[in-house]
Design a protein around this motif. Structure first.
Motif, PDB file in Angstrom:
ATOM      1  N   CYS A  22      37.915  47.639  47.723  1.00 22.51           N
ATOM      2  CA  CYS A  22      37.611  46.222  47.607  1.00 22.51           C
ATOM      3  C   CYS A  22      38.734  45.507  46.864  1.00 22.51           C
ATOM      4  N   ARG A  23      39.373  44.581  47.551  1.00 22.01           N
ATOM      5  CA  ARG A  23      40.456  43.783  46.951  1.00 22.01           C
ATOM      6  C   ARG A  23      39.874  42.614  46.189  1.00 22.01           C
ATOM      7  N   SER A  24      40.581  42.215  45.148  1.00 22.32           N
ATOM      8  CA  SER A  24      40.211  41.009  44.422  1.00 22.32           C
ATOM      9  C   SER A  24      40.318  39.814  45.374  1.00 22.32           C
ATOM     10  N   PRO A  25      39.383  38.876  45.266  1.00 26.23           N
ATOM     11  CA  PRO A  25      39.451  37.690  46.115  1.00 26.23           C
ATOM     12  C   PRO A  25      40.551  36.708  45.695  1.00 26.23           C
ATOM     13  N   LYS A  26      41.219  36.963  44.558  1.00 24.21           N
ATOM     14  CA  LYS A  26      42.155  35.988  44.002  1.00 24.21           C
ATOM     15  C   LYS A  26      43.589  36.470  43.817  1.00 24.21           C
ATOM     16  N   ASN A  27      43.828  37.784  43.853  1.00 25.28           N
ATOM     17  CA  ASN A  27      45.162  38.288  43.528  1.00 25.28           C
ATOM     18  C   ASN A  27      45.379  39.667  44.153  1.00 25.28           C
ATOM     19  N   GLY A  28      46.380  40.384  43.693  1.00 27.28           N
ATOM     20  CA  GLY A  28      46.736  41.668  44.282  1.00 27.28           C
ATOM     21  C   GLY A  28      46.048  42.881  43.682  1.00 27.28           C
ATOM     22  N   PHE A  29      45.061  42.673  42.812  1.00 25.96           N
ATOM     23  CA  PHE A  29      44.339  43.812  42.259  1.00 25.96           C
ATOM     24  C   PHE A  29      43.335  44.339  43.277  1.00 25.96           C
ATOM     25  N   MET A  30      43.022  45.612  43.138  1.00 23.77           N
ATOM     26  CA  MET A  30      42.096  46.272  44.057  1.00 23.77           C
ATOM     27  C   MET A  30      41.389  47.383  43.298  1.00 23.77           C
ATOM     28  N   VAL A  31      40.160  47.659  43.672  1.00 27.11           N
ATOM     29  CA  VAL A  31      39.449  48.815  43.135  1.00 27.11           C
ATOM     30  C   VAL A  31      39.025  49.704  44.299  1.00 27.11           C
ATOM     31  N   VAL A  32      38.937  50.986  44.000  1.00 22.92           N
ATOM     32  CA  VAL A  32      38.516  51.962  45.000  1.00 22.92           C
ATOM     33  C   VAL A  32      37.523  52.904  44.337  1.00 22.92           C
ATOM     34  N   PHE A  33      36.356  53.041  44.947  1.00 24.21           N
ATOM     35  CA  PHE A  33      35.412  54.081  44.537  1.00 24.21           C
ATOM     36  C   PHE A  33      35.593  55.226  45.517  1.00 24.21           C
ATOM     37  N   GLU A  34      35.743  56.446  44.984  1.00 20.05           N
ATOM     38  CA  GLU A  34      35.904  57.607  45.841  1.00 20.05           C
ATOM     39  C   GLU A  34      34.991  58.734  45.388  1.00 20.05           C
ATOM     40  N   ASP A  35      34.241  59.276  46.339  1.00 17.97           N
ATOM     41  CA  ASP A  35      33.505  60.528  46.149  1.00 17.97           C
ATOM     42  C   ASP A  35      34.231  61.538  47.025  1.00 17.97           C
ATOM     43  N   ASP A  36      34.842  62.536  46.406  1.00 14.90           N
ATOM     44  CA  ASP A  36      35.602  63.528  47.170  1.00 14.90           C
ATOM     45  C   ASP A  36      34.748  64.731  47.565  1.00 14.90           C
ATOM     46  N   GLY A  37      33.433  64.606  47.369  1.00 12.06           N
ATOM     47  CA  GLY A  37      32.522  65.699  47.659  1.00 12.06           C
ATOM     48  C   GLY A  37      32.085  66.435  46.406  1.00 12.06           C
ATOM     49  N   LYS A  38      32.868  66.304  45.344  1.00 11.62           N
ATOM     50  CA  LYS A  38      32.544  66.956  44.075  1.00 11.62           C
ATOM     51  C   LYS A  38      32.393  65.964  42.930  1.00 11.62           C
ATOM     52  N   THR A  39      33.279  64.970  42.889  1.00  9.73           N
ATOM     53  CA  THR A  39      33.250  63.989  41.808  1.00  9.73           C
ATOM     54  C   THR A  39      33.346  62.574  42.369  1.00  9.73           C
ATOM     55  N   GLY A  40      32.867  61.632  41.577  1.00 13.26           N
ATOM     56  CA  GLY A  40      33.013  60.220  41.898  1.00 13.26           C
ATOM     57  C   GLY A  40      33.944  59.581  40.892  1.00 13.26           C
ATOM     58  N   TYR A  41      34.938  58.843  41.370  1.00 14.11           N
ATOM     59  CA  TYR A  41      35.897  58.135  40.516  1.00 14.11           C
ATOM     60  C   TYR A  41      36.020  56.689  40.968  1.00 14.11           C
ATOM     61  N   PHE A  42      36.363  55.825  40.034  1.00 11.97           N
ATOM     62  CA  PHE A  42      36.628  54.420  40.291  1.00 11.97           C
ATOM     63  C   PHE A  42      38.064  54.167  39.853  1.00 11.97           C
ATOM     64  N   TYR A  43      38.900  53.701  40.766  1.00 14.69           N
ATOM     65  CA  TYR A  43      40.318  53.502  40.509  1.00 14.69           C
ATOM     66  C   TYR A  43      40.636  52.012  40.456  1.00 14.69           C
ATOM     67  N   GLY A  44      41.505  51.640  39.529  1.00  8.48           N
ATOM     68  CA  GLY A  44      42.035  50.287  39.465  1.00  8.48           C
ATOM     69  C   GLY A  44      43.469  50.303  39.954  1.00  8.48           C
ATOM     70  N   LEU A  45      43.796  49.413  40.883  1.00  2.42           N
ATOM     71  CA  LEU A  45      45.122  49.391  41.489  1.00  2.42           C
ATOM     72  C   LEU A  45      45.726  47.994  41.418  1.00  2.42           C
ATOM     73  N   ASP A  46      47.049  47.971  41.374  1.00  2.00           N
ATOM     74  CA  ASP A  46      47.807  46.727  41.494  1.00  2.00           C
ATOM     75  C   ASP A  46      48.656  46.887  42.753  1.00  2.00           C
ATOM     76  N   MET A  47      48.256  46.212  43.813  1.00  2.00           N
ATOM     77  CA  MET A  47      48.912  46.389  45.102  1.00  2.00           C
ATOM     78  C   MET A  47      50.324  45.793  45.124  1.00  2.00           C
ATOM     79  N   ALA A  48      50.709  45.072  44.081  1.00  2.00           N
ATOM     80  CA  ALA A  48      52.068  44.538  43.994  1.00  2.00           C
ATOM     81  C   ALA A  48      53.064  45.603  43.526  1.00  2.00           C
ATOM     82  N   LEU A  49      52.555  46.709  42.999  1.00  2.00           N
ATOM     83  CA  LEU A  49      53.438  47.780  42.530  1.00  2.00           C
ATOM     84  C   LEU A  49      53.875  48.642  43.705  1.00  2.00           C
ATOM     85  N   HIS A  50      55.135  49.017  43.726  1.00  2.00           N
ATOM     86  CA  HIS A  50      55.647  49.895  44.778  1.00  2.00           C
ATOM     87  C   HIS A  50      55.440  51.348  44.360  1.00  2.00           C
TER      88      HIS A  50
END
Length: 134
Positions: A22-50
């Protein structure tokens, strides 16, 4: 001031591989929830970073320890009106917050240690983080 809103909602089965982005509605930030089958994590991302846009990661659960994992769960991603804070809800229960403005993540497990390149704070949960979404 714009109100906080749910921008993504998905039904999942805990312990089954899932990615909710889910991308921020206002800027380049994004969050990702991932369940890899064993654990659940929530990641914070800055899509402007290379290269690697991941700023920080918050542990949400170990699937084997979730008592009602056999039941469907609803994942919701909320963004604050300014698009700088994101809240992860699972079955309407707050599990994690990213405050991109103040470079801080909050989660119930306080794990893993924060990436010190991004934040000087621990991941310790505080109910005051929910006030960011009033």
């Amino acid at each position: 001031m714009a109100q906080s809103m749910i921008y993504e909602e998905q039904q999942i089965m805990i312990g089954q591989e899932t990615v909710v982005e889910c991308r921020s509605p206002k800027n380049g930030f994004m969050v990702v929830f991932e369940d890899d089958g064993k654990t659940g994590y929530f990641y914070g991302l800055d899509m402007a970073l290379h290269g690697n846009p991941i700023l920080d990661a918050l542990h949400i659960y170990d699937a084997e320890n979730v008592s009602d994992a056999h039941l469907p769960s609803t994942v919701q991603v909320v963004w604050s009106g300014d698009g700088l804070k994101s809240l992860l809800l699972i079955n309407n229960y707050p599990h994690a917050v990213f405050d991109f403005e103040n470079k801080r993540g909050y989660c119930k497990s306080n794990f893993p240690p924060a990436d010190l390149r991004w934040s000087k704070f621990s991941h310790e949960w505080s109910d005051s983080a929910l006030e960011l979404f009033d």
